[in-house]
Design an enzyme around this catalytic site. Structure first.
Site, short mmCIF file in Angstrom:
data_model
loop_
_atom_site.label_atom_id
_atom_site.label_comp_id
_atom_site.label_asym_id
_atom_site.label_seq_id
_atom_site.Cartn_x
_atom_site.Cartn_y
_atom_site.Cartn_z
N PHE A 184 0.97 -1.17 0.05
CA PHE A 184 0.00 0.01 0.01
C PHE A 184 0.94 1.20 0.02
CE2 PHE A 184 -2.25 3.19 2.15
CZ PHE A 184 -3.55 3.65 1.50
N ASN A 201 -3.42 2.36 10.33
CA ASN A 201 -4.16 2.97 9.00
C ASN A 201 -4.39 1.51 8.40
OD1 ASN A 201 -4.87 3.92 6.66
ND2 ASN A 201 -3.11 4.40 5.69
N PRO A 202 -5.52 1.10 8.94
CA PRO A 202 -5.95 -0.28 8.34
C PRO A 202 -6.80 -0.27 7.09
CG PRO A 202 -7.69 0.83 9.80
CD PRO A 202 -6.58 1.54 9.67
#
Length: 287
Positions: free
Chosen positions: A92, A194-195
């Site tokens: 990510f 920050n899932p």
């Protein structure tokens, strides 16, 4: 061969990226040019003329960016706080809005010596490494359940350690497992996360849909499935007066704070907006 004005190459790149629907065409054009030239973006005005080979190299990357390949994949890095981390396929890409969550966490740590910090769903390791850089006295733990993400995080952690930063303790684990970091229960000053939080089925830009790992972006239960576990984990990890900050979708401005308020040990629950005014992350303290 005749040298060419860099300014014209950047203007052409901006035009192409704007036509392709890129959100920040001028920004991306300048960062690509700076990457090709090996200079900081702010020094581009000091390079008035460039060789045709430079214009060609810029053009090749602009063509890729116009196909909506993430800028960070093309230049190889993304910034968070005072550091940059390597990113690419399989991990990510950190976003600018996470800066505000990081700033909140660092403010909470002011005046605390040797704080213990945990970064859940660490991905590239950016949050954990930014904290370790800003607070060399901190003991920072980070966890992720994805082997590819952890490989990127390990690469970044090794690079930061080589620069002199305090090493981060990386672990493979799943935040849905109630035994993860059980040895830290009641000892942690700060939990950051920050899932994955975008509701399944949401339409997202091509950069996200085609390049960010699906499991790092989307979550079930309207986007709060992973957050629910993160809240439970934070409640047991935090020491009294410790704090938690969790990023969430802009549709979660009411739901996620409500989730934290169900935990009686968590107080001072507050939601925070990003720079565009959208609900973006929630914070709470351990009573």
């Amino acid at each position: 061969m005749k040298r060419q004005p860099l300014r014209l190459a950047i203007l052409e790149a901006t035009r192409i990226l704007e036509h392709a629907g890129v959100a920040s065409p001028r920004n991306d054009a300048e960062l690509i040019a700076a990457h090709v030239l090996g200079v900081e973006r702010g020094r581009l005005p000091l390079v008035p003329l460039v060789d045709p080979s430079v214009v060609d190299a810029i053009g090749q990357l602009v063509t890729q960016r116009a196909k909506r390949v993430p800028l960070q994949h093309l230049i190889g890095w993304a910034a968070l706080g005072a550091i940059a981390v390597s990113v690419g396929p399989g991990v990510f890409v950190p976003r600018p809005e996470t800066e505000l969550l990081l700033e909140w966490g660092l403010a909470l740590l002011k005046g605390r010596e040797y704080p213990v910090v945990v970064d859940l769903c660490t991905g590239s390791g950016a949050l954990a490494l930014a904290v370790a850089h800003a607070r060399p006295d901190a003991v920072v733990y980070a966890v992720d359940n994805d082997a590819t993400a952890l490989a990127w995080a390990r690469h970044n952690a090794d690079a930061r350690a080589a620069e002199g930063d305090t090493p981060v303790r990386l672990y493979s684990g799943d935040v849905t497992d109630p035994t993860v970091f059980a040895e830290l229960d009641g000892l942690v000053d700060l939990v950051l996360c920050n899932p994955p939080y975008v509701p399944e089925g949401t339409t997202v830009p091509p950069e996200v849909a085609e390049h960010d790992p699906h499991q790092a972006v989307f979550a079930s239960e309207g986007g709060i499935d992973v957050i629910r576990h993160v809240v439970a984990m934070s409640a047991r990890l935090l020491k009294p007066a410790g704090g938690v900050a969790i990023e969430h979708d802009d549709t979660h401005g009411a739901a996620v704070p409500a989730l934290l308020r169900t935990r009686r040990v968590l107080t001072n629950v507050r939601d925070h907006s990003d720079l565009t005014g959208r609900p973006r992350f929630v914070t709470a303290l351990r009573g």
